[in-house]
Design an enzyme around this catalytic site. Structure first.
Site, PDB file in Angstrom:
ATOM      1  N   ARG A 288      23.745  50.460  57.333  1.00  0.00           N
ATOM      2  CA  ARG A 288      22.484  50.402  56.586  1.00  0.00           C
ATOM      3  C   ARG A 288      21.431  49.638  57.372  1.00  0.00           C
ATOM      4  NH1 ARG A 288      23.090  48.318  50.572  1.00  0.00           N
ATOM      5  NH2 ARG A 288      23.127  46.305  51.608  1.00  0.00           N
TER       6      ARG A 288
ATOM      7  N   LYS B 245      16.432  48.248  53.714  1.00  0.00           N
ATOM      8  CA  LYS B 245      16.417  46.866  53.231  1.00  0.00           C
ATOM      9  C   LYS B 245      15.418  46.070  54.064  1.00  0.00           C
ATOM     10  CE  LYS B 245      19.897  44.022  51.003  1.00  0.00           C
ATOM     11  NZ  LYS B 245      19.744  44.470  49.612  1.00  0.00           N
TER      12      LYS B 245
ATOM     13  N   GLU C  11      15.362  52.049  40.358  1.00  0.00           N
ATOM     14  CA  GLU C  11      16.243  50.884  40.379  1.00  0.00           C
ATOM     15  C   GLU C  11      15.451  49.651  39.984  1.00  0.00           C
ATOM     16  OE1 GLU C  11      17.618  49.477  44.205  1.00  0.00           O
ATOM     17  OE2 GLU C  11      16.149  50.670  45.264  1.00  0.00           O
TER      18      GLU C  11
END
Ligand SMILES: *Cc1c(COP(=O)(O)O)cnc(C)c1O
Length: 341
Positions: free
Chosen positions: A82, A184, A220
């Protein structure tokens, strides 16, 4: 090895400086070997890319002491992958996956005295991150970067028991359809701060973000993915290109299907469906799952049947199975547990 004298059960989620951190620098197109250092200070140019244009991304994971006394981490290869995706999207150099995992292992080993004991409920939080470190004034990617990993012990998330959250549907957007919601990046958090401070002022625990294009679909929260349980026991999670792919959520979907024999669905979830769900939860490394008790849509309250005093039954089984896997009480799928020592 002697553990630090810390009141593990009463730790919060805060920063407590530990002994060692990993640092590697990228210069002239290559990463150096990297070192463990006691120096907790970052010294960079006043004009560093990260300070001017927020060129930075991070990861979050934990080390646990298992029932039989090993120290382990959970799926660190997925954090490495990620972070690679984050770096590529932000024009940052990739820190190679095998080196990433090796650096995590070294950093945890070097801070073994801070890994909370089994049964304390506390864990060692691990924070890998990277930023542009050389001067950048014209808008462009930096040429030099620093990759670091620090650790900090964090307390049990549900200190004093589980308390289902009250969340609001948020009028701010978190991520654009073709933006950076799926990586992220610190920038996603900077712009969420106003929304969360406002939510707290209004008495809500979290924001539920909708898709920015149509504002009809659930995305989210600022830092956790949703899972929902239907009244007939199906586990549903929203599908969207602008959701951050939570490793906890991906793992819970496997647990639901392979360990609990539940039907699972990753699909678009419409705001209009919220009133029909039996249970809802937020998933992320910090809490694994925090149950949601109430969702407020501009004054209209949706009260989940699971209520405001405990986790719903399916959420609880998911929580207990995944934490059982992480703590070594339940056999893990191949490759999920990285034993550090
Ligand atoms: C980190 C993060 C999550 C949770 O991911 P995990 O890998 O499960 O910790 C969810 N949403 C956002 C926006 C995040 O930054």
């Amino acid at each position: 090895m002697e553990k630090k004298n810390i009141d593990w059960g009463n730790l919060g989620f805060g920063y407590l400086q530990t002994d060692k951190r990993f640092v590697s620098n990228f210069k002239n197109g290559a990463w150096d070997e990297g070192v463990l250092t006691e120096d907790d200070k970052v010294v960079i140019s006043e004009c560093a890319g990260v300070l001017q244009y927020a060129q930075t991304c991070f990861e979050g994971m934990k080390a646990y002491t298992t029932e039989d006394g090993h120290i382990v981490t959970f799926r660190p290869d997925l954090n490495a992958e990620r972070m690679e995706a984050s770096c590529l999207r932000l024009e940052m150099p990739v820190f190679p996956k095998d080196k990433f995992v090796e650096a995590v292992v070294k950093t945890v080993e070097a801070n073994e005295a801070y890994v909370p004991p089994y049964g304390s409920g506390a864990t060692l939080y691990i924070r890998p991150y990277m930023f542009g470190s050389n001067p950048v004034i014209g808008v462009k990617p930096a040429d030099e970067y620093q990759f670091r990993i620090f650790t900090t012990p964090v307390g049990p998330y549900f200190k004093g028991g589980v308390k289902p959250l009250t969340i609001r549907i948020c009028d701010f957007d978190r991520a654009a359809p073709h933006g950076t919601g799926h990586i992220k990046a610190g920038l996603n958090y900077a712009m969420s701060l106003h929304a969360i401070v406002d939510a707290h002022h209004q008495g809500y625990d979290e924001n539920m973000y909708l898709d920015a294009a149509t504002r009809t679909k659930v995305e989210e929260t600022g830092g956790a993915n949703f899972i929902f349980v239907t009244k007939d026991g199906k586990v549903v999670t929203p599908k969207s290109n602008s959701i951050l792919p939570s490793i906890t959520r991906r793992s819970l979907m496997v647990v639901a299907k392979d360990y609990l024999g539940l039907e699972v669905e990753e699909r678009e979830v419409y705001k209009e469906e919220l009133k029909d769900f039996a249970e809802a939860g937020l998933c992320g490394t910090a809490a694994v799952i925090s149950p949601v008790g109430k969702i407020v849509d501009h004054g209209t309250e949706i009260c989940l049947p699971s209520g405001m005093s405990d986790m719903g039954p399916v959420t609880k089984k998911l929580y207990e199975t995944l934490t059982g896997i992480q703590m070594g009480r339940i056999e893990a799928p191949q490759g999920w547990i990285k034993v550090i020592k």
